[in-house]
Design a protein around this motif. Structure first.
Motif, PDB file in Angstrom:
ATOM      1  N   LYS A 471       0.305  -1.220  -0.374  1.00 23.70           N
ATOM      2  CA  LYS A 471      -0.014   0.002  -0.138  1.00 23.70           C
ATOM      3  C   LYS A 471       1.169   1.243  -0.115  1.00 23.70           C
ATOM      4  CE  LYS A 471      -3.555   0.133   2.278  1.00 23.70           C
ATOM      5  NZ  LYS A 471      -4.794   0.439   3.621  1.00 23.70           N
ATOM      6  N   MET A 487      -2.446   4.021  -2.697  1.00 29.10           N
ATOM      7  CA  MET A 487      -2.703   2.917  -4.536  1.00 29.10           C
ATOM      8  C   MET A 487      -2.264   2.207  -3.661  1.00 29.10           C
ATOM      9  SD  MET A 487      -1.171   3.918  -7.621  1.00 29.10           S
ATOM     10  CE  MET A 487      -2.242   5.831  -7.581  1.00 29.10           C
ATOM     11  N   LYS A 489      -1.027  -1.141  -6.490  1.00 36.29           N
ATOM     12  CA  LYS A 489      -1.237  -2.219  -7.580  1.00 36.29           C
ATOM     13  C   LYS A 489      -1.120  -3.355  -7.395  1.00 36.29           C
ATOM     14  CE  LYS A 489       1.282   2.194  -9.090  1.00 36.29           C
ATOM     15  NZ  LYS A 489       3.145   2.555  -9.015  1.00 36.29           N
ATOM     16  N   VAL A 501      -9.554   1.330 -12.537  1.00 33.24           N
ATOM     17  CA  VAL A 501      -8.966   1.607 -11.604  1.00 33.24           C
ATOM     18  C   VAL A 501     -10.312   1.171 -10.413  1.00 33.24           C
ATOM     19  CG1 VAL A 501      -8.565   3.860  -9.551  1.00 33.24           C
ATOM     20  CG2 VAL A 501      -6.857   3.348 -11.481  1.00 33.24           C
ATOM     21  N   ILE A 535      -5.936  -1.204 -10.285  1.00 33.58           N
ATOM     22  CA  ILE A 535      -5.239  -1.157  -9.198  1.00 33.58           C
ATOM     23  C   ILE A 535      -6.616  -0.209  -7.686  1.00 33.58           C
ATOM     24  CG2 ILE A 535      -4.234   1.900  -8.949  1.00 33.58           C
ATOM     25  CD1 ILE A 535      -2.705   0.623 -11.705  1.00 33.58           C
ATOM     26  N   VAL A 537      -7.122   2.972  -5.181  1.00 31.79           N
ATOM     27  CA  VAL A 537      -7.275   3.661  -5.030  1.00 31.79           C
ATOM     28  C   VAL A 537      -8.038   4.731  -3.735  1.00 31.79           C
ATOM     29  CG1 VAL A 537      -5.844   6.423  -5.431  1.00 31.79           C
ATOM     30  CG2 VAL A 537      -5.966   4.455  -7.069  1.00 31.79           C
ATOM     31  N   LEU A 574      -6.011  10.352 -11.693  1.00 31.57           N
ATOM     32  CA  LEU A 574      -5.468   8.878 -11.891  1.00 31.57           C
ATOM     33  C   LEU A 574      -5.928   9.144 -13.899  1.00 31.57           C
ATOM     34  CD1 LEU A 574      -6.952   7.845  -8.533  1.00 31.57           C
ATOM     35  CD2 LEU A 574      -4.860   8.175  -9.595  1.00 31.57           C
TER      36      LEU A 574
END
Length: 721
Positions: A471, A487, A489, A501, A535, A537, A574
């Protein structure tokens, strides 16, 4: 073959093989508690400053015990009491009398609302090993008198006092009636928004008992159908004041326990809210905090309950609102410590008994986030703050003059302290994004860690077998503000690829989701989504907490405006990243977060492809008075603020995939919110998905409910994004 190429392929093979051996986290593991952390339950420090007790569970005997430990040696000295030996069901809460000779044990807990419970209570005498029931019925909030000879409690909205010397019971009030009069227990909205249940207080000698009476007669009723196996549903009816409607009329009383005489406390003008009250160090002097309906004018009164004389000690006013704290602390001379945001950040202030400011104890562009207490022996104050960064928490000591400040914790992350009675020791609970909860014993004056008590290293070892991404914390510049962001990934992230995302947020006033602490259940779900190529966020936008009052209170009278603007703009930024697919951005949230995600899919329909809203507020007109009016004033005063940011009024703008979820027994955010939005979406001929969970409250849990819910949301994300 060239040797260097051979070594390269061997290395690549083992890397791929190692990755292939990693397990993917499953929803069933998350919601079966596979990744649950160990902790220390119901820790209480004894008055001798050398020992503490913990509530332990024995799985082999299916019983609970209260065990005594020595701070310095950490040796378990003995078991004080065990439920199996008393022939009662396991107790889940306990409290000592002031002389620590008796223990109050709670069994058969039955939840009412978020904080309130009914339970069977017993008093265990440590000296004689005698066990007696406080009452044959289930009761609420039993509390020892300061000398331990009596217990005050509430049953069926009336206050009782049990004499532990002769087991006699006297009834203090007799007018309690469901959905009409409550004595000594808060109504629904006080419990939820002022965050307390017990509305009675003993004085220092046990001779006086002050309590609040709630007259709910004029408060509108809300009803929910409870579906069971019966032919007809059962209806649950309770008083719930929605924004702009009547609240309970509150009044404060005091009972002289010796004479049994009760008098009503007379204020200069009737208080609209009484969010806090407690006796001072003087036997007959009661402190009372009152608020106006807008919650921007706070008074602190001192009241002599014998003479029924009251005078104003302190007044605070704000253009927006005042947050109520729970940390008013009196020194022996009745001077007091007080928390306030009046300089723009939450800090500790020291006042004389007459209300004269003696000293601002803490100061800076950071927030005091918890107050642990004052040690009169060395005149030191102990608190938690964001001095080491607003996503972190540390524990500090500072003297009453605001000098000689010491940082008592050293690890960067989230630290929280439980001090011994004399502040010689404290048990620190630490976690960070890399470290699960760890409990350590610390010596306060020397600022040293003595030993580790509990860690969760086995969990860390277990997680090594799974695909687990970091993270990553950062900030993102949005609408002129540096917003905190994390974020996650995919493990095999490749910045040459483009990824979908999923954004998560809560965004409510004063909240924080971007914090340097260990995982909750949702974090494991985000890891599962990352393993599937998403991803994930989270951005804390304007209105969230711990960055000063101006940042938090900018949303005043406009809930859902700036917060939504920040999420939409963050999504756009983003989407501009080389590795993000701007056409595959989704958002989800629960409660206030559901309100936000609903607004985002509607107002940001050119940015968000999908949204999930769980238990959302869809119009603040449907939510309770205390919370809503604190930030919005009433609908009658601020109709535009209510309507311009209500998802209901923008249903025609839906373009993307939308999943709406609610529990029918949600006493907090009523299912009415979702039903009204559903109705508008149907009228506008908008296609969407929805799920209703029968008899589930705001948390939507129980049995396999969470597993089914998160399976549904995971499938929806994979289908929609």
């Amino acid at each position: 073959m060239n040797k260097s190429y051979f070594l390269f392929y061997i290395t690549l093979f083992y890397a791929v093989f190692s990755l292939a051996q990693k397990k993917e986290i499953t929803l069933s593991e998350i919601w079966s508690g596979e990744f649950r952390t160990k902790g220390m339950r119901e820790l209480q420090s004894l008055k001798n400053d050398r020992e503490y007790t913990v509530l332990n569970w024995d799985a082999s005997t299916r019983s609970t015990s209260i065990d005594l430990y020595d701070y310095e040696s950490q040796v378990k000295k003995k078991t004080i009491v065990r439920s199996s030996e008393l022939n009662i069901t396991p107790f889940s809460k306990y409290s000592f009398s002031q002389d620590e000779q008796k223990i109050l044990l709670a069994t058969e807990l039955e939840p009412i609302y978020r904080r309130s419970t009914l339970a069977k209570y017993f008093v265990y005498d440590i000296v004689t090993s005698e066990l007696i029931a406080v009452d044959d019925r289930k009761i609420q909030e039993p509390t020892f008198s300061p000398i331990g000879d009596k217990i005050a409690y509430v049953c069926n909205n009336n206050i009782y006092i049990k004499n532990l010397v002769d087991n006699s019971i006297i009834q203090i009030t007799s007018d309690g009636e469901k959905n009409k009069i409550i004595n000594g227990i808060t109504d629904w909205v006080y419990e939820e928004e002022f965050e307390f249940v017990r509305a009675f207080e003993w004085n220092k000698t046990g001779t006086q008992l002050a309590y609040v009476k709630f007259d709910e007669t004029k408060v509108p009723e809300f009803s929910m159908d409870i579906y069971a196996q019966n032919l007809y549903p059962k209806q649950q009816v309770f008083k719930y004041p929605k924004a702009g409607e009547n609240n309970s009329q509150v009044s404060l009383y005091n009972c002289n326990v010796l004479s049994k005489e009760t008098l009503k406390i007379n204020f200069p003008e009737s208080p609209y809210y009484i969010p806090r009250f407690k006796f001072t160090e003087e036997e007959n002097l009661l402190s009372v905090q009152t608020l106006n309906r807008h919650q921007n004018n706070l008074n602190l009164y001192f009241c002599d309950v014998e003479k029924n004389q009251i005078h104003l000690v302190l007044n605070e006013k704000e253009d927006t609102y005042i947050s109520i704290a729970n940390h008013l602390t009196f020194l022996k001379d009745n001077s007091f410590l007080w928390l306030s945001e009046k300089d723009g950040y939450n800090h500790i202030y020291y006042y004389s008994k007459s209300g004269e400011l003696k000293k601002q104890i803490t100061k800076g562009l950071w927030e005091v986030t918890d107050f642990y207490g004052y040690n009169s022996k060395d005149k030191m104050i102990y608190y938690q703050s964001t001095e080491n960064g607003n996503i972190n928490r540390d524990v500090y000591a500072i003297n009453i003059k605001g000098k000689n400040k010491k940082r008592l914790t050293k690890k960067v992350g989230t630290n929280a302290a439980t001090f011994s009675t004399g502040y010689t020791y404290f048990i620190n609970t630490f976690s960070s994004v890399q470290t699960p909860y760890c409990y350590t014993l610390n010596q306060t004056n020397k600022v040293v860690e003595i030993k580790e008590l509990v860690n969760n290293e086995p969990l860390l070892e277990k997680l090594k077998d799974y695909e687990f991404s970091n993270k990553e914390f950062s900030t993102i510049r949005v609408n002129g503000n540096d917003l905190n962001m994390w974020m996650i990934k995919p493990v095999d992230f490749d910045d040459q690829k483009k990824y979908p995302v999923l954004m998560y947020q809560y965004s409510g006033p004063g909240s924080q989701e971007v914090a340097n602490k260990w995982n909750g259940a949702n974090d494991y779900w985000y890891q599962l989504l990352a393993s599937k190529g998403y991803i994930v966020v989270c951005v804390d936008g304007r209105g969230t907490g711990f960055k000063g009052a101006d940042f938090k209170k900018v949303t005043y009278k406009k809930l859902g405006k700036y917060e939504v603007e920040d999420q939409i703009q963050a999504a756009k930024q983003l989407g501009a990243l080389s590795y993000v697919d701007e056409n595959r951005i989704g958002i989800w949230g629960w409660s206030y977060g559901g309100f936000m995600s609903s607004n985002c899919i509607l107002k940001g329909n050119d940015v968000f492809k999908m949204a999930i809203a769980v238990a959302p507020v869809t119009s603040w007109r449907y939510y309770d008075t205390i919370y809503t009016e604190r930030y919005m004033q009433t609908p009658q005063e601020n109709p535009e603020g209510y309507d311009l940011n209500s998802p209901i009024n923008f249903a025609d703008q839906l373009k993307g995939k939308f999943l709406l979820i609610h529990g029918t027994a949600d006493d907090n955010v009523h299912v009415q919110n979702s039903m009204r939005l559903i109705e508008r979406l149907i009228i506008k001929n908008k296609q969407f998905d929805w799920a209703i969970y029968p008899n589930k409250n705001h948390g939507i849990y129980g049995g396999n409910t969470r597993l089914q819910l998160y399976t549904k949301m995971t499938n929806f994300i994979e289908y929609s994004l």
